[in-house]
Write a protein that holds these residues in place. Sequence first.
Motif, mmCIF file in Angstrom:
data_model
loop_
_atom_site.group_PDB
_atom_site.id
_atom_site.type_symbol
_atom_site.label_atom_id
_atom_site.label_comp_id
_atom_site.label_asym_id
_atom_site.label_seq_id
_atom_site.Cartn_x
_atom_site.Cartn_y
_atom_site.Cartn_z
ATOM 1 N N LYS A 133 -82.222 -63.636 -80.140
ATOM 2 C CA LYS A 133 -82.244 -64.969 -80.759
ATOM 3 C C LYS A 133 -82.581 -66.029 -79.705
ATOM 4 C CE LYS A 133 -82.027 -66.978 -84.695
ATOM 5 N NZ LYS A 133 -82.943 -66.583 -85.758
ATOM 6 N N ASP A 134 -82.013 -65.886 -78.505
ATOM 7 C CA ASP A 134 -82.326 -66.832 -77.432
ATOM 8 C C ASP A 134 -83.791 -66.717 -76.997
ATOM 9 O OD1 ASP A 134 -79.907 -68.082 -77.366
ATOM 10 O OD2 ASP A 134 -79.159 -67.075 -75.563
ATOM 11 N N LEU A 135 -84.328 -65.503 -77.034
ATOM 12 C CA LEU A 135 -85.752 -65.309 -76.704
ATOM 13 C C LEU A 135 -86.640 -66.089 -77.681
ATOM 14 C CD1 LEU A 135 -86.467 -61.593 -75.680
ATOM 15 C CD2 LEU A 135 -87.301 -63.651 -74.541
ATOM 16 N N GLU A 136 -86.227 -66.063 -78.951
ATOM 17 C CA GLU A 136 -86.950 -66.825 -79.979
ATOM 18 C C GLU A 136 -86.954 -68.313 -79.616
ATOM 19 O OE1 GLU A 136 -85.803 -67.053 -84.317
ATOM 20 O OE2 GLU A 136 -85.929 -64.877 -84.065
ATOM 21 N N THR A 137 -85.786 -68.804 -79.226
ATOM 22 C CA THR A 137 -85.643 -70.214 -78.839
ATOM 23 C C THR A 137 -86.548 -70.534 -77.642
ATOM 24 O OG1 THR A 137 -83.344 -70.181 -79.585
ATOM 25 C CG2 THR A 137 -83.959 -71.982 -78.125
ATOM 26 N N VAL A 138 -86.526 -69.659 -76.619
ATOM 27 C CA VAL A 138 -87.337 -69.872 -75.411
ATOM 28 C C VAL A 138 -88.819 -69.902 -75.763
ATOM 29 C CG1 VAL A 138 -88.067 -68.843 -73.220
ATOM 30 C CG2 VAL A 138 -85.685 -68.856 -73.810
ATOM 31 N N ASP A 139 -89.259 -68.937 -76.567
ATOM 32 C CA ASP A 139 -90.682 -68.849 -76.910
ATOM 33 C C ASP A 139 -91.159 -70.103 -77.643
ATOM 34 O OD1 ASP A 139 -91.085 -66.432 -75.687
ATOM 35 O OD2 ASP A 139 -90.672 -65.225 -77.473
ATOM 36 N N LYS A 140 -90.320 -70.612 -78.568
ATOM 37 C CA LYS A 140 -90.691 -71.832 -79.299
ATOM 38 C C LYS A 140 -90.830 -73.016 -78.350
ATOM 39 C CE LYS A 140 -88.796 -70.715 -83.853
ATOM 40 N NZ LYS A 140 -87.589 -70.782 -84.657
ATOM 41 N N LYS A 141 -89.863 -73.129 -77.410
ATOM 42 C CA LYS A 141 -89.900 -74.252 -76.461
ATOM 43 C C LYS A 141 -91.092 -74.119 -75.508
ATOM 44 C CE LYS A 141 -86.236 -76.495 -75.048
ATOM 45 N NZ LYS A 141 -85.770 -77.535 -75.975
ATOM 46 N N LEU A 142 -91.370 -72.880 -75.083
ATOM 47 C CA LEU A 142 -92.467 -72.659 -74.143
ATOM 48 C C LEU A 142 -93.821 -73.054 -74.728
ATOM 49 C CD1 LEU A 142 -91.613 -69.329 -72.253
ATOM 50 C CD2 LEU A 142 -92.263 -71.501 -71.196
ATOM 51 N N GLU A 143 -93.979 -72.821 -76.013
ATOM 52 C CA GLU A 143 -95.242 -73.204 -76.678
ATOM 53 C C GLU A 143 -95.554 -74.681 -76.444
ATOM 54 O OE1 GLU A 143 -95.801 -72.331 -80.898
ATOM 55 O OE2 GLU A 143 -94.785 -70.407 -80.571
ATOM 56 N N LYS A 144 -94.541 -75.514 -76.668
ATOM 57 C CA LYS A 144 -94.727 -76.959 -76.504
ATOM 58 C C LYS A 144 -94.862 -77.342 -75.030
ATOM 59 C CE LYS A 144 -91.966 -78.095 -80.589
ATOM 60 N NZ LYS A 144 -90.678 -78.587 -81.055
ATOM 61 N N ASN A 153 -98.217 -82.764 -66.286
ATOM 62 C CA ASN A 153 -96.899 -83.393 -66.420
ATOM 63 C C ASN A 153 -95.873 -82.644 -65.551
ATOM 64 O OD1 ASN A 153 -94.188 -83.806 -67.449
ATOM 65 N ND2 ASN A 153 -95.115 -84.842 -69.195
ATOM 66 N N LYS A 154 -95.374 -83.342 -64.526
ATOM 67 C CA LYS A 154 -94.478 -82.691 -63.536
ATOM 68 C C LYS A 154 -93.177 -82.182 -64.177
ATOM 69 C CE LYS A 154 -96.975 -83.504 -59.799
ATOM 70 N NZ LYS A 154 -97.832 -82.393 -59.363
ATOM 71 N N GLU A 155 -92.572 -83.005 -65.052
ATOM 72 C CA GLU A 155 -91.325 -82.592 -65.719
ATOM 73 C C GLU A 155 -91.556 -81.337 -66.558
ATOM 74 O OE1 GLU A 155 -87.790 -83.826 -65.909
ATOM 75 O OE2 GLU A 155 -88.729 -84.167 -63.970
ATOM 76 N N ALA A 156 -92.665 -81.319 -67.278
ATOM 77 C CA ALA A 156 -92.995 -80.164 -68.114
ATOM 78 C C ALA A 156 -93.201 -78.919 -67.257
ATOM 79 C CB ALA A 156 -94.243 -80.449 -68.942
ATOM 80 N N GLN A 157 -93.806 -79.087 -66.090
ATOM 81 C CA GLN A 157 -94.017 -77.941 -65.186
ATOM 82 C C GLN A 157 -92.683 -77.387 -64.688
ATOM 83 O OE1 GLN A 157 -96.688 -79.667 -62.293
ATOM 84 N NE2 GLN A 157 -98.516 -79.279 -63.547
ATOM 85 N N LYS A 158 -91.746 -78.313 -64.380
ATOM 86 C CA LYS A 158 -90.397 -77.873 -63.963
ATOM 87 C C LYS A 158 -89.718 -77.105 -65.094
ATOM 88 C CE LYS A 158 -89.043 -81.739 -61.011
ATOM 89 N NZ LYS A 158 -88.066 -82.837 -60.961
ATOM 90 N N GLU A 159 -89.796 -77.678 -66.300
ATOM 91 C CA GLU A 159 -89.149 -77.035 -67.446
ATOM 92 C C GLU A 159 -89.774 -75.675 -67.731
ATOM 93 O OE1 GLU A 159 -87.605 -77.933 -71.989
ATOM 94 O OE2 GLU A 159 -88.909 -79.392 -71.021
ATOM 95 N N GLU A 160 -91.084 -75.590 -67.594
ATOM 96 C CA GLU A 160 -91.775 -74.315 -67.833
ATOM 97 C C GLU A 160 -91.257 -73.239 -66.884
ATOM 98 O OE1 GLU A 160 -96.317 -72.534 -68.235
ATOM 99 O OE2 GLU A 160 -95.954 -74.219 -66.889
ATOM 100 N N ALA A 161 -91.081 -73.590 -65.611
ATOM 101 C CA ALA A 161 -90.587 -72.626 -64.622
ATOM 102 C C ALA A 161 -89.189 -72.124 -64.991
ATOM 103 C CB ALA A 161 -90.576 -73.260 -63.233
ATOM 104 N N VAL A 162 -88.319 -73.057 -65.433
ATOM 105 C CA VAL A 162 -86.945 -72.687 -65.821
ATOM 106 C C VAL A 162 -86.967 -71.778 -67.047
ATOM 107 C CG1 VAL A 162 -84.748 -73.574 -66.708
ATOM 108 C CG2 VAL A 162 -85.876 -74.734 -64.800
ATOM 109 N N LEU A 163 -87.785 -72.143 -68.044
ATOM 110 C CA LEU A 163 -87.853 -71.351 -69.281
ATOM 111 C C LEU A 163 -88.439 -69.965 -69.037
ATOM 112 C CD1 LEU A 163 -89.023 -74.099 -71.820
ATOM 113 C CD2 LEU A 163 -86.737 -73.111 -71.625
ATOM 114 N N LEU A 164 -89.429 -69.880 -68.148
ATOM 115 C CA LEU A 164 -90.014 -68.565 -67.833
ATOM 116 C C LEU A 164 -88.995 -67.659 -67.134
ATOM 117 C CD1 LEU A 164 -93.618 -69.616 -66.714
ATOM 118 C CD2 LEU A 164 -93.017 -68.198 -68.697
ATOM 119 N N LYS A 165 -88.163 -68.270 -66.282
ATOM 120 C CA LYS A 165 -87.086 -67.508 -65.613
ATOM 121 C C LYS A 165 -86.103 -66.966 -66.661
ATOM 122 C CE LYS A 165 -83.146 -68.338 -62.498
ATOM 123 N NZ LYS A 165 -82.525 -69.280 -61.541
ATOM 124 N N ILE A 166 -85.738 -67.813 -67.627
ATOM 125 C CA ILE A 166 -84.806 -67.388 -68.686
ATOM 126 C C ILE A 166 -85.426 -66.282 -69.526
ATOM 127 C CG2 ILE A 166 -83.678 -68.147 -70.834
ATOM 128 C CD1 ILE A 166 -83.301 -70.911 -69.454
#
Length: 364
Positions: A133-144, A153-166
């Motif tokens: 279920k959390d993977l589903e959440t991560v995948d949806k967020k990663l799309e955006k 966008n620097k903030e988006a790049q930071k968030e992408e790195a965190v989400l990819l780690k998760i």
Amino acid sequence: MKAGIVGLPNVGKSTLFNCLSNAKAQSANFPFCTIEPNIGVVNVPDKRLEKLTELVNPVRVQPATVEIVDIAGLVKGASKGEGLGNQFLANIRETDAILHVLRCFDNDNIVHVDGSVNPIRDKETIDMELQLKDLETVDKKLEKVKRAAKTGNKEAQKEEAVLLKIKENLEAGISVRALEFTEDDYEDFVKPSQFITEKPVMYVCNVDEASAVSGNKYVDLVKEAVKDEKAEVLFLAVGTEADINELDDYEERQLFLQDIGLDEAGSAKLIRSAYKLLKQQTYFTAGVKEVRAWTIDIGATAPQAAGVIHTDFEKGFIRAEVIGYDDYVSFGSEAKVKEAGKMRVEGKNYVVKDGDVMHFLFNV
């Protein structure tokens, strides 16, 4: 703050909920008996409150409370909507911590949804569903986020790195709570996502009466399996606790507990542990009208503690008069503590200690 009781069907969740809350949730020997989550407000057992009550002899006594939610049993495939999966996962998302009940007893008369008793397999079944279920959440967020990251966008790049780690760790069967993040990354990118596997967890091993004092082979297996998770493991005989709960007389309950070798009900330990799991602590107010335990977050300041009584107390906070619990008991009354010069005056930056007896001065 709510702790949710989760587990496979027929592991003793509703019986445990009844023990904790004295609310008689429906309990039966078949899956999906609990459909709507039952919610109980449970008093937190605290011997310090009893002692203060004895010393002050107030008109009223009000213990601290914690909310316990009994959630429908989950089965394999829940993340794809099997059984009551979607409902289960929505209910658990609304809780702040997880009490994961595992069946650790043999009894041919109680059906196991997977045909045999194996708490490690049961734990992995639920872990996997929550991770999916959390993977589903991560995948949806990663799309955006990926789209924004590509624009520079620097903030988006930071968030992408965190989400990819998760994502990478979830795919390897590692829950979010086991990962390390910087404080900023956690606050900005992890916390807002409300990942289910990020919630703190305690494993509750439901054992037979003979194992109520020392546990059994199943409990040992669970302890070994979760040793790297920084999770607490508690064991209690839920069926026996239910029997004790049926006794109205306090003395009879104590005798029953002594007969099986326990100094207090396992449910009392569980409630206190759930309180800590939710990162809560207690301070007291003590007067002739009322002795009361107040619940605050660990690390709360004096004004935040005052705000739990009334928001005006926090807004107009001037100072707090504080007596350490041990000093209060040692001297026997507020007046004697003052005479001995042991009452402290604390300001806005004071971090409240568990067990402080407090009085607030404020002006609105």
